[in-house]
Design an enzyme around this catalytic site. Structure first.
Site, PDB file in Angstrom:
ATOM      1  N   ASP A  38     -56.884  57.211  83.475  1.00 38.85           N
ATOM      2  CA  ASP A  38     -57.078  58.181  82.410  1.00 38.85           C
ATOM      3  C   ASP A  38     -56.040  57.942  81.311  1.00 38.85           C
ATOM      4  OD1 ASP A  38     -57.585  60.915  81.119  1.00 38.85           O
ATOM      5  OD2 ASP A  38     -58.899  61.034  82.861  1.00 38.85           O
ATOM      6  N   HIS A  60     -55.396  64.944  78.809  1.00 37.20           N
ATOM      7  CA  HIS A  60     -56.562  64.797  79.676  1.00 37.20           C
ATOM      8  C   HIS A  60     -56.185  64.216  81.042  1.00 37.20           C
ATOM      9  CE1 HIS A  60     -60.514  63.242  81.041  1.00 37.20           C
ATOM     10  NE2 HIS A  60     -61.029  64.158  80.250  1.00 37.20           N
ATOM     11  N   SER A 102     -65.433  66.027  83.339  1.00 31.75           N
ATOM     12  CA  SER A 102     -64.270  65.546  84.084  1.00 31.75           C
ATOM     13  C   SER A 102     -64.378  66.166  85.459  1.00 31.75           C
ATOM     14  CB  SER A 102     -63.013  65.748  83.278  1.00 31.75           C
ATOM     15  OG  SER A 102     -62.952  65.855  82.013  1.00 31.75           O
TER      16      SER A 102
END
Length: 686
Positions: free
Chosen positions: A145, A218, A548
């Site tokens: 990520d 994120h 996600s």
């Protein structure tokens, strides 16, 4: 003579333009892009001492005589055999024709798929999954990520034993990130940026860190959601207060930063997967995607195949391109593809109109309380000279028309929270964000910087109708905090990507859905909760949404109607029952190779995926996609089989083998289908 001179000048101009065009074409032909080169490891000539030497020699051979030599970015040895390099089109073509080369694929740019969850999933207590087992601490979850914010309490290693001896990973130092940032919880951190900088140019280090540090938020959010430690008194501005913890709080975390401000590039993703599998991760989590592509050209699918061979589970988000059909990413059958659903928790906000009607929406606004007295209400489309004024795009609102008023903005195109900035900067007092048909009744809460509420399409239409019919429309916004035990839940999130699987329709995707709306988890200290540069607030936890218990009556948040298996796959995840499933559909490498044979893959295509030419398709064996031992069934019928009114029947047979991993017992099959003209027959029935 003048005419003759003009003709000559025209010819000279045409010749000049032709020369320029040829020069531009030649320059374009010499421009380099990143390619992934798959090599047959067993084909290495004897004169080379190792594969790296062979790869380097192969690369030099296609760029000899050119002004600049081709540059290798990465050499891969775990999830694929080969390398990535910057090549011209001609060099890539020449490389593809060389002995020992299985495939040369252009790089793909991927994008990110942008609390109460444990209780909702039945994971009570701080142990999370596997509460009776000591094996949780031996599992390392690798998250590919945007990196990690290691100072977060979600990576506290209190109570954890020593790092498993099988772990081979490392903690890479870099800008604003020391190797000492890792501990017994955060056991590894790496970053991969060569592909990104080769494609986009040198990064702006004032905006992002050349290190594993998370500048976006994120990556910190997803990794702490998966395996974050329990943190008491977590909240976002008082919303969703309680203990935040990951689904497997005793598991270890390793982060592989492969996503940057300009996107996630497949050469970097493959390097991250290569390292993660070699390091010893037991689970890989990727919340990114780039649409659907043939498995032999899909870098994530290729990396996941090798991970599967080494018993590493690869879990990927389905995508955030819903509610349209056939919008999935990550559809390979050896990947667990997860769609997004809602929790039984909400953050209600109410829009009270001057005519006495109230409409319920959502909001995470936590600033100065909005006025309790009615405020003038205006539709953004009536406060702008722009054709896109209704969307509250930057620079489209007239300050003299919105000053001191609540503005109704339509959702779409720009970020939801950015619309609030536009209203605030134009002098507006508040915002009602109205869904359009693209989002239906789905509500996603945001930490707005001005009093605001998001409402569904129906509510938005009613509010805009009130504005159009009233000479002096007014409204009041009331933010009501956190509400739990919301019903019905779960709903399929409107943004969650949907099937059918357009690569292989017989493989049902997504596989499952799980909580993905308004999730509280750890956040970076580098960005505000909205993620916008103008947001100077800093928080330890944030609530965001993205991709996600099996439930045949799950509803679709986009429409309010019943969802279908193309929306939720086999159903909502039920981790407590998954620990003791009874029967399982077992699958291994040979099963997936047979699947590829059924797809008519060539030997080189199979070798590129399986990294070996020892796998192949037997000439005397019949292969069928319907024979893959997949734990769901998707039956594809051809409309060419018969016209309307044709009484002929088409039978499609799927074969499965179940393995009992529980106590001895008898299982009975009950299959039904509600589609007219279709019947299902299962043999044997028990």
């Amino acid at each position: 003579r003048a005419a003759a001179g003009a003709v000559t000048a025209d010819k000279m101009l045409m010749r000049l333009l032709l020369v320029v065009a040829l020069a531009v074409a030649a320059a374009a032909a010499e421009q380099r892009a990143t390619y992934i080169v798959h090599m047959a490891k067993s084909a290495m000539p004897a004169e080379y001492a190792d594969h790296g030497e062979w790869y380097g020699a192969s690369l030099r051979s296609v760029s000899t005589g050119r002004a600049a030599a081709a540059k290798m970015l990465y050499s891969y040895d775990t999830v694929l055999h080969g390398f990535s390099a910057r090549l011209t089109e001609q060099e890539a073509s020449d490389m593809a024709g060389m002995d020992g080369v299985l495939a040369v694929n252009p790089e793909t740019r991927y994008e990110l798929h942008t609390t109460r969850t444990p209780e909702f999933l039945g994971l009570a207590g701080s142990e999370g999954l596997f509460p009776q087992s000591g094996t949780g601490g031996d599992v390392v979850v690798g998250v590919l990520d945007t990196g990690v914010w290691p100072e977060s309490k979600s990576y506290n290693d209190a109570g954890l034993g020593e790092v498993p001896s099988s772990w081979k990973g490392t903690c890479m130092a870099g800008a604003d990130f020391n190797s000492s940032a890792c501990n017994r919880k955060l056991v590894g951190a790496r970053f991969f940026n060569r592909g990104y900088e080769a494609a986009m140019g040198p990064m702006d280090t004032s905006r992002e860190s050349r290190s594993p540090r998370d500048d976006d938020g994120h990556g910190t959010h997803t990794s702490s959601t998966a395996a974050g430690a329990a943190v008491a008194d977590a909240d976002l501005f008082g919303f969703a207060s309680g203990t935040a913890r990951g689904m497997a709080p005793k598991a270890r975390v390793a982060v592989y930063k492969v996503c940057w401000l300009g996107g996630c590039f497949s050469s970097d993703i493959l390097a991250g997967m290569d390292a993660a599998v070699a390091d010893g991760c037991g689970v890989l989590s990727l919340s990114l995607g780039g649409g659907s592509a043939d498995y032999a050209r899909d870098s994530v699918a290729i990396g996941a195949f090798a991970a599967m061979e080494q018993n590493v589970l690869v879990s990927c988000s389905a995508g955030n391109a819903g509610p349209g059909s056939a919008t999935l990413s990550n559809v390979a059958p050896w990947i667990t593809t997860v769609g997004a659903g809602t929790l039984d928790r909400d953050f209600p906000a109410y829009v009270q109109l001057g005519n006495g009607k109230n409409y319920t929406g959502v909001s995470l606004y936590a600033g100065k309380a909005p006025p309790s007295t009615p405020t003038t209400l205006i539709y953004a489309g009536n406060a702008s000279n722009s054709t896109s004024g209704n969307l509250c795009m930057p620079g489209t609102l007239s300050p003299e028309k919105v000053q001191g008023k609540i503005v109704v903005c339509d959702r779409g195109i720009s970020a939801r929270v950015q619309k609030g900035f536009v209203v605030r900067d134009a002098g507006g007092a508040g915002m009602v964000l109205a869904n359009t048909a693209a989002n239906g009744q789905e509500l996603v809460a945001d930490a707005h910087l001005l009093p605001a509420a998001g409402v569904g399409e129906k509510e938005g239409a009613a509010i805009k109708s009130y504005i159009a019919s009233e000479s002096k429309p007014t409204a009041t916004i009331v933010v009501a905090g956190t509400q739990v035990d919301v019903r019905p839940s779960p709903l399929v999130a409107a943004f969650s990507s949907r099937g059918p699987n357009m690569i292989t329709p017989e493989i049902l995707k997504p596989d499952i859905i799980g909580p993905g709306v308004n999730i509280l988890a750890a956040w970076t200290g580098k960005a505000g909760p909205t993620g916008l540069a103008a947001d100077t607030r800093r928080v330890n936890f944030n609530i965001i949404s993205g991709t996600s218990m099996s439930c045949p009556h799950i509803l679709d948040a986009a429409t309010g109607a019943a969802a279908t298996p193309f929306d939720y796959g086999a159903g909502h995840v039920d981790p407590t029952r998954a620990v003791e499933p009874g029967l399982v559909y077992d699958l291994g490498t040979s099963d997936y190779v047979d699947f590829l044979c059924a797809l008519k893959y060539t030997p080189n295509m199979i070798a590129a995926l399986a990294r070996s030419k020892t796998y192949g398709c037997a000439a005397n064996k019949t292969y069928a996609v319907s024979n893959l031992n997949y734990p769901s069934f998707s039956v594809a019928y051809s409309t060419a089989n018969g016209e309307a009114g044709d009484s002929s029947a088409t039978t499609v047979t799927h074969t499965r083998t179940l393995t009992n991993v529980g106590a001895a017992g008898t299982y009975k099959v009950d299959a039904s289908v509600s589609m007219s003209g279709v019947t299902v027959d299962v043999k044997p029935t028990e």
